[in-house]
Each structure stands twice: as structure tokens, then as C-alpha cells.
Design an enzyme around this catalytic site. Structure first.
Site, short mmCIF file in Angstrom:
data_model
loop_
_atom_site.label_atom_id
_atom_site.label_comp_id
_atom_site.label_asym_id
_atom_site.label_seq_id
_atom_site.Cartn_x
_atom_site.Cartn_y
_atom_site.Cartn_z
N SER A 147 0.84 -1.12 -0.10
CA SER A 147 -0.11 0.10 -0.08
C SER A 147 1.00 1.22 0.13
CB SER A 147 -1.00 -0.13 1.21
OG SER A 147 -0.23 -0.06 2.36
N ASP A 182 -2.66 7.77 9.12
CA ASP A 182 -3.53 6.82 9.92
C ASP A 182 -2.81 6.20 10.90
OD1 ASP A 182 -2.21 5.03 8.18
OD2 ASP A 182 -3.90 4.30 7.38
N HIS A 189 0.31 4.66 7.12
CA HIS A 189 0.54 5.33 5.74
C HIS A 189 0.98 6.58 5.78
CE1 HIS A 189 -2.49 1.84 5.25
NE2 HIS A 189 -1.74 1.50 4.19
#
Length: 268
Positions: free
Chosen positions: A16, A199, A202
Site C-alpha cells: 500500500s 492513519d 500510511h
């Protein structure tokens, strides 16, 4: 057959942290800006994936050896954030197997016996980045998960350090994203670590900017001939067109630009 005007590629492969890096100041977005008209920068990030799951996907993405597709000139390999979760978590990959998977990824490209051997491809390993434990706990709650730790800072650092050692072993340059982010955090104080994440896990634009500078540093030092400054742009600068830079097949365009230039009007 591909067009002779097709650009070669810069592949960003990872989890991610790569998939989300097409946002502001992100690694992918920044590289795409730097390499515009030089290389096509491709997003091959897989959110939530560990190296066990990402490896077979890469085998499907890589061009077969001898393919007439555009060449992959550069590739970043940025995995480990998910591998480094605590044992017992579904994404966890033990350190030894994580390193074996990275070796296998490198071999896919470098080994002449590989079905995807690509001697043109220059690799950059990127270390997993730090995270903010409290911020990530808050995010777990928002996702309906227990407010319990599924990772530990020292474990993530262990995986990051292992990537650096592996790079030395394999002769693959390493962008130390973990240190790059921590360096900018320390400039403002480690108590403000959470300000560098969206968060807790990330990266936000400030953290990505540090990673981008580290990857740029590695490219300039290890592959200067493939830097955004060295690779020629597709098609000449527009001011060269009146001199016939595009060739006779572009005579109409040459004339239009020449007329605009004579009038001191920028046609673009």
C-alpha cells in the site's frame, strides 16, 4: 508490435505504501513528474499484500524474456510493512522467508535462467518505513478491530535493517526509507511522529517527500545514466521544431510552429 514511440517503463512494485503513492508528494507521483516524456511510471502496488502474496503477482506482471514490449529500465521494490506484523497476524512473514522472497524477486529480473530475465532493468530495494503506534491503534478501532498492537516499531526496524544487509549481499542499491523518515521526524521531535502519517501507518505528503529524496539520491548515485536528467525526452523541445527536428513527415507542424515563432507567439 509496440510503437517505436512507446516509452520504456519505471515500475513501482510494492504494497500500500506504493499503491497510495500517487497522491501529493508521493513516490509514484513524484517519479511520474520527474520522468515525464522519458519513462512511463507504472503503479504496481498491492495494498495489504506481503511478500508471499506479491511475488506470484509480479511473475504475472513482468514481461517474458525476449518480449518486444517496452523495457523496464528501473524498478523499485518496496515490501515489508505487512510482512513485519507480529507473528500470528495473517500478513506476517518470518524474516528469513521475507528475505528469501526479496531474493526471488531480484532473481526474476537478474538471473539469466529466469523466464523474466531483463538485463536492462535497474533495481532499487526500499526499506519499510516506521509507523506511529498510537495513531495505528486509533485506526484499528475506526476499522472495527480491537485496540491491540498487531506490529511493533522494533520489529519493523529489524526488517528495514535486514533489507539493507540484503542489498549489500546482492549488490542492489537500497533506499533507506526508514531512516529518511525518522531523520525528518527528529528535526521536529520524535514526540511529533504522528504528524507524518495519515492513519499511523500510511505516509502523508511530508513523509513521502523524505522517501522521494532518498530514492532520487540512490538513482543519481547508482544509476546516473538513468536519472530524469540523463534520459532524453520523447520528441524534441518545441523550439527545435522549426529547424526540422521532427523530420519531413511533420512538415505541417514545422510550418505552424515556425510561423508562430516568427510572430514571437508561444504555440504551446
Amino acid at each position: 508490435m509496440p510503437s517505436e514511440l512507446a516509452l520504456d517503463r519505471f515500475v513501482c512494485f510494492g504494497d500500500s505504501l506504493t499503491e497510495l503513492s500517487w497522491g501529493e508528494n508521493g513516490l509514484g507521483a513524484s517519479l511520474a513528474f520527474l520522468y515525464q516524456r522519458r519513462l512511463d511510471v507504472l503503479n504496481r502496488g498491492l495494498s495489504g499484500y506481503n511478500s508471499d502474496w506479491a511475488l506470484p503477482c509480479l511473475k504475472k506482471w513482468l514481461s517474458p524474456k525476449g518480449s518486444d514490449e517496452p523495457k523496464t529500465q528501473l524498478m523499485t521494490i518496496w515490501l515489508g510493512a505487512n510482512d513485519a506484523v507480529l507473528p500470528g497476524e495473517p500478513q506476517h512473514v518470518p524474516l528469513a522467508r521475507y528475505l528469501a522472497n526479496l531474493r526471488a524477486i531480484v532473481a526474476l529480473v537478474r538471473d539469466p535462467a529466469s523466464a523474466h530475465h531483463s538485463p536492462e532493468t535497474s533495481l532499487v530495494l526500499v526499506t519499510p518505513t516506521p509507523y506511529h503506534p498510537e495513531g495505528w491503534l486509533d485506526e484499528r478501532v475506526r476499522r472495527g478491530l480491537p485496540r491491540t498492537h498487531d506490529r511493533a516499531p522494533e520489529r519493523t526496524k529489524e526488517y528495514a535493517d535486514a533489507v539493507k544487509r540484503l542489498g549489500q549481499e546482492l549488490g542492489v542499491p537500497v533506499a533507506d526509507a526508514h531512516t529518511a523518515v525518522m531523520d525528518v521526524v527528529r528535526e521536529v521531535g520524535e514526540d511529533r511522529l504522528g504528524e507524518f502519517f495519515t492513519d499511523g501507518l500510511h505516509l502523508n505528503q511530508n513523509a513521502y517527500a523524505a522517501v522521494v529524496e532518498e530514492v532520487k539520491r540512490v538513482i543519481l548515485s547508482s544509476y546516473p545514466e538513468k536519472s530524469w536528467e540523463a534520459i532524453p525526452m520523447l520528441f524534441p523541445h518545441w523550439r527545435e521544431i522549426p529547424n526540422g527536428a521532427l523530420g519531413p513527415q511533420y512538415a505541417t507542424a514545422d510550418k505552424a510552429v515556425a510561423e508562430a515563432s516568427a510572430k514571437r507567439v508561444d504555440p504551446f
